[in-house]
Design a protein around this motif. Structure first.
Motif, mmCIF file in Angstrom:
data_model
loop_
_atom_site.group_PDB
_atom_site.id
_atom_site.type_symbol
_atom_site.label_atom_id
_atom_site.label_comp_id
_atom_site.label_asym_id
_atom_site.label_seq_id
_atom_site.Cartn_x
_atom_site.Cartn_y
_atom_site.Cartn_z
ATOM 1 N N HIS A 88 0.843 -1.187 0.000
ATOM 2 C CA HIS A 88 0.000 0.000 0.000
ATOM 3 C C HIS A 88 0.882 1.242 0.000
ATOM 4 O O HIS A 88 1.683 1.454 0.898
ATOM 5 N N SER A 89 0.728 2.074 -0.987
ATOM 6 C CA SER A 89 1.487 3.324 -1.071
ATOM 7 C C SER A 89 0.712 4.252 -1.992
ATOM 8 O O SER A 89 -0.323 3.897 -2.544
ATOM 9 N N ARG A 90 1.243 5.454 -2.150
ATOM 10 C CA ARG A 90 0.591 6.423 -3.024
ATOM 11 C C ARG A 90 1.137 6.387 -4.439
ATOM 12 O O ARG A 90 0.811 7.265 -5.241
ATOM 13 N N LYS A 117 10.813 4.351 5.230
ATOM 14 C CA LYS A 117 12.087 4.777 4.644
ATOM 15 C C LYS A 117 13.068 3.605 4.625
ATOM 16 O O LYS A 117 13.288 2.951 5.645
ATOM 17 N N ASP A 171 4.001 7.692 1.159
ATOM 18 C CA ASP A 171 3.426 7.047 2.334
ATOM 19 C C ASP A 171 3.986 5.630 2.501
ATOM 20 O O ASP A 171 3.251 4.645 2.570
ATOM 21 N N MET A 172 5.309 5.538 2.562
ATOM 22 C CA MET A 172 5.970 4.242 2.696
ATOM 23 C C MET A 172 7.122 4.354 3.697
ATOM 24 O O MET A 172 7.620 5.451 3.962
ATOM 25 N N CYS A 192 9.577 9.448 0.471
ATOM 26 C CA CYS A 192 8.877 8.426 1.262
ATOM 27 C C CYS A 192 7.615 9.005 1.897
ATOM 28 O O CYS A 192 6.592 8.318 1.992
ATOM 29 N N ALA A 193 7.684 10.258 2.335
ATOM 30 C CA ALA A 193 6.497 10.908 2.892
ATOM 31 C C ALA A 193 5.439 11.090 1.820
ATOM 32 O O ALA A 193 4.240 10.866 2.056
#
Length: 315
Positions: free
Chosen positions: A3-5, A96, A93-94, A89-90
């Motif tokens: 799950h990430s953006r 680092k 949304d994952m 990473c911000a």
């Protein structure tokens, strides 16, 4: 998929899924064939082959960093690099990953690790010396996409059929020559079984080799696209890819050969004087990648500014 953006690419995902299905079917076919041809050895070959694949996946971060003689660096040692990865990473949304630097003039970067929580992103001093901040950001976004999408796991699973087939090929060659260690009255039947296993394994290995390379090229295109959408600057990644490819061509052949074992991980393969559009390539051609990034620019309403160097003749 993690799950990430990072943007999802339905078309590329469907193609990668199809290739993975074919590789899975190939693996099942190989195991069934070995069970008939080598009933006494098939299970052992399968277990050892899968054990090798598991070991490579589980220790992928350590093995890859050691192969490049890379060193993990702290935020104090590389504040700009860490700051850029923190921001990306911000945005994605994952978690680092660890950050490493390989001290080589070869301009390249790679990501590795068995999961997003056990990952590492590595850049070379060669790429740090050559790219602008925006270009480096594009490269790092590409590599973080590999981490978010668990591409090391995907490629390890994809390579399992090839690993087992390669082991079976070696075992069948040995068995066919020495009669499989059977008594003389069964030597003929034993040798025939090993010959059948040899042929099946060679065919499976060849098909697996090309399917894995196809999957790898899809994987790179997907990472290019996802990274470009994350940064909203596809032209910066296009510029970086063009620079990296051109600079690699100027690296001495001896140095390229020493790094070629890492080609599947690199953002651009360490190859000079060979076409990248062949069936055996781990990466799509530079032209394909630039064309896709131009489409991303159009989707974003930001046409390519044309400010990056001309790719010239394809390597």
């Amino acid at each position: 998929m993690a799950h990430s953006r990072f943007i999802k690419d339905t078309g590329l995902t469907a193609r990668m899924t199809l290739v993975m299905f074919l590789l899975g079917a190939l693996f099942v076919g190989l195991v069934v064939g070995l069970m008939y041809a080598l009933p006494n050895y098939a299970f052992l070959i399968g277990v050892i082959g899968l054990g090798i694949a598991w070991f490579q996946w589980y220790n992928s971060d350590t093995l890859a960093l050691k192969a490049m003689r890379a060193r993990e660096v702290s935020p104090e040692e590389a504040p700009e690099l860490h700051g850029m990865i923190d921001r990306l990473c911000a945005m994605a949304d994952m978690p680092k990953p660890r950050v490493a630097i390989a001290y080589t003039d070869l301009p390249n970067a790679f990501a590795t690790g068995r999961s997003p929580s056990r990952a590492a992103v590595c850049v070379t001093t060669g790429i740090l010396d050559r790219l602008t901040a925006e270009e480096l950001e594009g490269v790092l976004a590409h590599e973080l996409s590999h981490v978010a999408h668990r591409d090391v796991l995907v490629m390890t699973l994809a390579s399992s059929a090839g690993i087992v087939a390669g082991m079976a090929t070696r075992g069948a060659q040995y068995g066919a020559i020495f009669g499989g260690g059977r008594r003389s009255d069964n030597n003929g039947a034993g040798a025939f079984g090993f010959l059948i296993a040899l042929v099946v394994s060679l065919v499976v290995y060849a098909i697996s080799f090309f399917l894995t390379r196809l999957l790898s090229r899809y994987r790179e295109l997907s990472a290019d696209r996802a990274g470009a959408f994350l940064t909203q600057k596809p032209s910066a990644l296009a510029s970086a890819l063009t620079k990296i490819t051109g600079e690699i061509a100027a690296i001495p052949t001896r140095d390229l050969r020493s790094a070629q074992s890492m080609n599947a991980f690199f953002i651009a393969p360490a190859i000079s004087g060979a076409t990248l559009s062949t069936l055996s390539s781990t990466h799509p051609s530079l032209e394909q990648r630039i064309e896709q990034l131009a489409k991303v620019s159009a989707e974003l309403g930001r046409p390519m500014d044309g400010g990056f160097p001309s790719p010239g003749p394809e390597l």
